[in-house]
Structures are given as structure tokens and as C-alpha cells.
Design a protein around this motif. Structure first.
Motif, PDB file in Angstrom:
ATOM      1  N   LEU A 157       0.548  -1.110   0.042  1.00  0.00           N
ATOM      2  CA  LEU A 157       0.144   0.046  -0.071  1.00  0.00           C
ATOM      3  C   LEU A 157       1.027   1.198   0.046  1.00  0.00           C
ATOM      4  O   LEU A 157       1.370   1.547   0.845  1.00  0.00           O
ATOM      5  CB  LEU A 157      -0.853   0.129   1.296  1.00  0.00           C
ATOM      6  N   ALA A 158       1.057   1.687  -1.258  1.00  0.00           N
ATOM      7  CA  ALA A 158       2.075   2.958  -1.445  1.00  0.00           C
ATOM      8  C   ALA A 158       1.086   4.200  -1.447  1.00  0.00           C
ATOM      9  O   ALA A 158       0.039   4.061  -1.497  1.00  0.00           O
ATOM     10  CB  ALA A 158       2.745   2.653  -2.623  1.00  0.00           C
ATOM     11  N   THR A 159       1.982   5.280  -1.765  1.00  0.00           N
ATOM     12  CA  THR A 159       1.208   6.627  -2.121  1.00  0.00           C
ATOM     13  C   THR A 159       1.703   7.154  -3.599  1.00  0.00           C
ATOM     14  O   THR A 159       2.710   6.700  -3.849  1.00  0.00           O
ATOM     15  CB  THR A 159       1.592   7.511  -0.729  1.00  0.00           C
ATOM     16  N   GLU A 160       0.985   8.246  -3.826  1.00  0.00           N
ATOM     17  CA  GLU A 160       1.562   8.859  -5.026  1.00  0.00           C
ATOM     18  C   GLU A 160       2.890   9.239  -5.127  1.00  0.00           C
ATOM     19  O   GLU A 160       3.775   8.965  -5.981  1.00  0.00           O
ATOM     20  CB  GLU A 160       0.837  10.116  -5.120  1.00  0.00           C
ATOM     21  N   GLU A 161       3.437   9.852  -4.065  1.00  0.00           N
ATOM     22  CA  GLU A 161       4.879  10.223  -4.091  1.00  0.00           C
ATOM     23  C   GLU A 161       5.816   9.024  -3.895  1.00  0.00           C
ATOM     24  O   GLU A 161       7.116   9.191  -4.291  1.00  0.00           O
ATOM     25  CB  GLU A 161       5.338  10.854  -2.529  1.00  0.00           C
TER      26      GLU A 161
ATOM     27  N   LEU B  78      -2.470   4.609  -3.124  1.00  0.00           N
ATOM     28  CA  LEU B  78      -3.512   4.977  -2.115  1.00  0.00           C
ATOM     29  C   LEU B  78      -3.972   6.427  -2.340  1.00  0.00           C
ATOM     30  O   LEU B  78      -5.208   7.036  -1.972  1.00  0.00           O
ATOM     31  CB  LEU B  78      -3.316   4.875  -0.595  1.00  0.00           C
ATOM     32  N   GLY B  79      -3.010   7.316  -2.787  1.00  0.00           N
ATOM     33  CA  GLY B  79      -3.327   8.702  -3.369  1.00  0.00           C
ATOM     34  C   GLY B  79      -2.244   9.647  -2.807  1.00  0.00           C
ATOM     35  O   GLY B  79      -1.165   9.079  -2.143  1.00  0.00           O
ATOM     36  N   SER B  80      -2.252  10.794  -3.010  1.00  0.00           N
ATOM     37  CA  SER B  80      -1.014  11.684  -2.360  1.00  0.00           C
ATOM     38  C   SER B  80      -1.221  11.902  -0.827  1.00  0.00           C
ATOM     39  O   SER B  80      -2.183  12.091  -0.165  1.00  0.00           O
ATOM     40  CB  SER B  80      -1.388  12.871  -3.253  1.00  0.00           C
ATOM     41  N   ARG B  81       0.044  12.016  -0.283  1.00  0.00           N
ATOM     42  CA  ARG B  81       0.454  12.473   1.022  1.00  0.00           C
ATOM     43  C   ARG B  81      -0.174  13.830   1.270  1.00  0.00           C
ATOM     44  O   ARG B  81      -0.207  14.434   2.315  1.00  0.00           O
ATOM     45  CB  ARG B  81       1.648  12.462   1.289  1.00  0.00           C
ATOM     46  N   GLU B  82      -0.217  14.448   0.198  1.00  0.00           N
ATOM     47  CA  GLU B  82      -0.637  15.883   0.166  1.00  0.00           C
ATOM     48  C   GLU B  82      -2.167  16.088   0.662  1.00  0.00           C
ATOM     49  O   GLU B  82      -2.820  17.059   0.895  1.00  0.00           O
ATOM     50  CB  GLU B  82      -0.267  16.803  -0.874  1.00  0.00           C
ATOM     51  N   HIS B  83      -2.890  14.985   0.074  1.00  0.00           N
ATOM     52  CA  HIS B  83      -4.240  14.892   0.010  1.00  0.00           C
ATOM     53  C   HIS B  83      -4.791  13.593   0.886  1.00  0.00           C
ATOM     54  O   HIS B  83      -5.212  12.742   0.248  1.00  0.00           O
ATOM     55  CB  HIS B  83      -5.044  15.066  -1.101  1.00  0.00           C
TER      56      HIS B  83
ATOM     57  N   THR C 159     -10.231   7.634   1.341  1.00  0.00           N
ATOM     58  CA  THR C 159     -11.215   7.244   0.748  1.00  0.00           C
ATOM     59  C   THR C 159     -11.022   5.855  -0.081  1.00  0.00           C
ATOM     60  O   THR C 159     -11.824   5.000  -0.264  1.00  0.00           O
ATOM     61  CB  THR C 159     -11.484   8.349  -0.525  1.00  0.00           C
ATOM     62  N   ASN C 160      -9.811   5.658  -0.529  1.00  0.00           N
ATOM     63  CA  ASN C 160      -9.219   4.465  -0.972  1.00  0.00           C
ATOM     64  C   ASN C 160      -8.769   3.198  -0.254  1.00  0.00           C
ATOM     65  O   ASN C 160      -8.815   2.405  -0.606  1.00  0.00           O
ATOM     66  CB  ASN C 160      -8.332   4.706  -1.833  1.00  0.00           C
ATOM     67  N   LEU C 161      -8.722   3.500   1.113  1.00  0.00           N
ATOM     68  CA  LEU C 161      -8.109   2.627   2.028  1.00  0.00           C
ATOM     69  C   LEU C 161      -8.882   1.203   2.205  1.00  0.00           C
ATOM     70  O   LEU C 161      -8.157   0.336   1.884  1.00  0.00           O
ATOM     71  CB  LEU C 161      -8.051   3.221   3.473  1.00  0.00           C
ATOM     72  N   PHE C 162      -9.977   1.351   2.433  1.00  0.00           N
ATOM     73  CA  PHE C 162     -10.842  -0.275   2.756  1.00  0.00           C
ATOM     74  C   PHE C 162     -10.992  -0.862   1.473  1.00  0.00           C
ATOM     75  O   PHE C 162     -10.810  -1.907   1.603  1.00  0.00           O
ATOM     76  CB  PHE C 162     -12.274   0.109   3.172  1.00  0.00           C
ATOM     77  N   ASP C 163     -11.179  -0.122   0.165  1.00  0.00           N
ATOM     78  CA  ASP C 163     -11.132  -0.849  -0.868  1.00  0.00           C
ATOM     79  C   ASP C 163      -9.735  -1.553  -1.226  1.00  0.00           C
ATOM     80  O   ASP C 163      -9.599  -3.020  -1.518  1.00  0.00           O
ATOM     81  CB  ASP C 163     -11.458   0.074  -2.226  1.00  0.00           C
TER      82      ASP C 163
ATOM     83  N   PHE D 269       1.498   6.853   8.080  1.00  0.00           N
ATOM     84  CA  PHE D 269       1.400   8.310   7.963  1.00  0.00           C
ATOM     85  C   PHE D 269       1.694   8.883   9.386  1.00  0.00           C
ATOM     86  O   PHE D 269       1.483   8.264  10.481  1.00  0.00           O
ATOM     87  CB  PHE D 269      -0.040   8.452   7.560  1.00  0.00           C
ATOM     88  N   GLU D 270       1.709  10.205   9.397  1.00  0.00           N
ATOM     89  CA  GLU D 270       2.125  11.022  10.633  1.00  0.00           C
ATOM     90  C   GLU D 270       0.771  10.924  11.493  1.00  0.00           C
ATOM     91  O   GLU D 270      -0.358  11.050  11.280  1.00  0.00           O
ATOM     92  CB  GLU D 270       2.243  12.653  10.262  1.00  0.00           C
ATOM     93  N   LEU D 271       1.149  10.808  12.828  1.00  0.00           N
ATOM     94  CA  LEU D 271      -0.034  10.780  13.727  1.00  0.00           C
ATOM     95  C   LEU D 271      -0.782  11.986  13.984  1.00  0.00           C
ATOM     96  O   LEU D 271      -0.853  12.204  15.343  1.00  0.00           O
ATOM     97  CB  LEU D 271       0.460  10.035  15.171  1.00  0.00           C
TER      98      LEU D 271
END
Ligand code: TXA
Ligand code: MG
Length: 351
Positions: free
Chosen positions: A273-277, A293-298, A304-308, A326-328
Motif C-alpha cells: 500500500l503505497a502513495t503517489e509520492e 492510495l493517493g497523495s500524502r498532500e491529500h 477514501t481508497n483505504l478499505f477498497d 502516516f504522521e499521527l
């Protein structure tokens, strides 16, 4: 049982669907409805037998209480013993929306909805279809997430069909849930008020209403106290079937750590499970399933994508999932809460 599937299209047919749905709910039936967070498995929240049916359909332990969904906050007074000042402010700012508030309950709310607790969880969703359904009946609709117990919450109608087809009367197809993770749960029966489950409405958002609001440490560290404050915390939710490990710490270091682990697990079916970056970093590493999963900036996009993504790992029958952390803080904390549950607490942190 035959399950009807209604797809709302924004035309005259929707009204016919609403009529059938409200009749089914009045008759004590079960209807899966879309909300802005995740799909909910709904039934008459004041009807004991219907509440029992909800638990049975989900395979959920009966001590894990349900959330009552309302169309309008004028319904609140009937269901709760009191509305503290802080709750009034939160309602004004965040309802309708992805915030569930826990109140002392009134006598109207049956034990079957609250798992015997003297408190009750209530939320007014903002999703238009959910609102129209809730408005069509004169009782609150109890609705846990519409997944089988132990599976990730459903964010697409396909997820619901996979888990509940044949177990409910109606499934409403409302497209992809926009938020993608369940509502923030705020307990206002304690002083200071405490977040029991983080969501799109973050600790920072709530502290703008009252800076004393805190967050339960168990949202990140499941072993931080013996008796969970929210019964839901003791169950392993959101779980994919594969073993999952979450990697925390600085981004460049955690990416290297995941790559090292991919190398060490050659021969297994691996999902990342990676990110855009970071997506490009894992290409050509031989992983079976690489998900952006999408961008760390958003982080809203990631939520939105996590459970899918977790469900896709199951579909592909992966043996092991490596998830970036991700940052806590802010939405990052809400995402980490779900990821850590999916990982059953298995985390590798490199700071
Ligand atoms: O976004 C959501 O909240 C979705 C949609 C459908 O509205 N619903 C949802 O429901 O996630 P459920 O049942 O899957 O999660 C409700 C959580 C559980 O962790 C439960 O233990 C907690 O809220 N909860 C409910 N009533 C409570 C109470 N009286 N005291 C403490 N925790 C409570
Ligand atoms: Mg749930």
C-alpha cells in the motif's frame, strides 16, 4: 432471502424506491444505505427485534453498540437524557456530517441498540440519499457499517453485495462513499469529552470547538488500557485475511525498509500500500499487487481508497501486506488507526 438492489439515479424512480425502503424499515426489515462515510446496515433502532436482526446479519457480538442515525437534530431530545453545551456546539458546526456523538440515553432507546450501556451513539449523516431515507420514517435508523463482522467497512456497493447479499431486504447503490472511513466518535458523557474513534473530523477540528477535548490513547495503542472505552475497540476490525505490517517513521527510510522486506519475502504473494509520492519506488520489485492510495498532500484521498485497497488484497489472495505509515496527526491519525487495526497491531517503526 432475496435482496433487492436499488440504484438511485436522481430521477422520479428514486421516490418509488424511497417508498419501498421506508415501508421495509417500518415492517422491521433491513436496508443497506449509503452514507458519506461508509455504507450502513440499517433497521428501526427503536425495535428490539430489528436490532437483534442487525447483529445476526453482520455476525456481530451483541455487546458492541449501534449508532442511531437521524434526519434532523430535532429528533435528538427524545433519544437522550441531556445535551451538554459542548455537544450543542459540535452539532452546530459538524452536523449533518461524519461525527457521531455519545450521549446519556433516554428510556426510549432499547438495550438491544446500545449493548446494554446507559449511553447512546447518534449521528446525522449528510449523504442526500441517507437523509431522504431517514426523513421518510419517524424513528431513528440503527446502522453499523454494512460489512460482515471482522471485514473492512464497505465503501462501494460491490463490497456490500459481497458481504450481505441474501442477508438483507434491500441494498441501496449510492456509488463510492466520499469519506471512506467511519465517522469520528466523540463521547460527551465524560469530562473532558473524548474521541473514541478518529475520523474525517479530527482532534484539531474538535479542539477548535473546545480545546479540552482529548483522544483515547487506545485509538493508536490498542493495549493502552485493559477495559476498552468503546466496545468496538476490543474487536479486530478492518481486517484483511493476509498478514499485514505497517511501517512508520521517515518516508525515505520506511520505503527502504519495505523494499528490504519485499526482498526477504520473495516467493510470497506480496501487496504494497503505497502513495503517489512513493509508488515508482516499488515498480519492478516483483510485488503481486501495488496500490497507490493517493497523495500524502491529500490524505482525504488516501482515506477514501483505504478499505477498497484492503479488500483488493483479499481478492488477490495475497499472503502479506506491507503498508506505508502516516504522521499521527490530523487525518493521518485517523488513517493510522484503521491501518493499525488491519495489521492487528503489527508495526515496524523506524524514526
Ligand atoms: O460512519 C459511521 O459511523 C458508520 C456509518 C454507517 O454511519 N457506522 C459505523 O458503525 O461505523 P459501527 O457500528 O461499525 O461502529 C460504531 C462504533 C463502534 O466502535 C461502537 O463500539 C461505538 O461506535 N459505539 C457505539 N455506541 C457506543 C456507546 N454508547 N459508547 C461507546 N462506543 C459506542
Ligand atoms: Mg464497523
Amino acid at each position: 432471502m432475496k435482496t433487492d438492489i436499488f440504484k438511485f439515479k436522481g430521477n422520479g424512480k428514486d421516490k418509488v424506491y424511497i417508498k419501498k425502503i421506508s415501508q421495509t424499515l417500518r415492517d422491521g426489515g433491513l436496508v443497506v444505505l449509503p452514507t458519506e462515510t461508509v455504507y450502513g446496515l440499517g433497521g428501526n433502532g427503536l425495535n428490539k427485534r430489528t436490532c437483534k436482526k442487525i447483529y445476526e446479519a453482520k455476525g456481530r457480538p451483541s455487546d458492541n453498540p449501534l449508532i442511531l442515525h437521524i434526519a434532523d437534530n430535532s429528533q435528538l431530545d427524545d433519544l437522550v437524557a441531556e445535551v451538554p453545551e459542548v455537544a450543542k456546539k459540535c452539532i452546530k458546526k459538524f452536523w449533518p456530517g461524519p461525527l457521531t456523538i455519545i450521549f446519556k440515553r433516554s428510556d426510549k432507546v432499547p438495550d438491544e441498540a446500545t449493548g446494554g450501556l446507559d449511553t447512546v451513539a447518534i449521528r446525522e449523516p449528510s449523504n442526500k440519499i441517507a437523509h431522504d431515507i431517514l426523513k421518510s420514517v419517524d424513528f431513528p435508523v440503527a446502522a453499523p457499517s454494512a460489512n460482515l463482522s471482522g471485514r473492512p467497512s464497505p465503501t462501494k456497493v460491490e463490497h456490500v453485495i459481497e458481504d450481505l447479499d441474501g442477508l438483507v431486504d434491500i441494498i441501496v447503490d449510492g456509488g463510492h462513499s466520499v469519506v471512506g472511513i467511519e465517522s469520528t466518535v466523540l463521547d460527551v458523557t465524560v469530562d473532558p469529552p473524548m474521541i473514541l474513534r478518529p475520523g474525517k473530523i479530527t482532534l484539531e477540528d474538535l479542539q477548535e470547538v473546545d480545546e479540552r477535548i482529548t483522544i483515547d490513547s487506545a485509538t493508536i495503542d490498542s493495549k493502552s488500557h485493559e477495559v476498552p472505552k468503546s466496545p468496538g475497540q476490543k474487536y479486530r476490525h478492518y481486517a484483511p485475511r493476509a498478514e499485514a505490517i505497517c511501517f512508520g517513521g521517515r518516508l525515505d527510510k520506511l520505503v527502504n525498509e519495505i523494499k528490504k522486506n519485499i526482498e526477504e519475502n520473495k516467493g510470497k504473494k506480496i501487496a504494497v500500500l503505497a502513495t503517489e509520492e512513493t509508488y515508482d519506488e516499488y515498480e519492478n520489485t516483483g510485488v503481486e499487487l501495488l496500490i497507490n492510495l493517493g497523495s500524502r498532500e491529500h490524505l482525504e484521498e488516501v482515506a477514501t481508497n483505504l478499505f477498497d485497497a484492503l479488500r483488493r488484497c483479499d481478492e488477490e489472495d495475497t499472503d502479506i501486506i506491507f503498508a506505508e505509515g502516516f504522521e499521527l496527526r490530523g487525518m493521518g491519525l485517523s488513517i493510522m488507526n484503521r491501518l493499525l487495526k488491519a495489521c492487528g497491531g503489527k508495526v515496524v517503526m523506524r524514526i
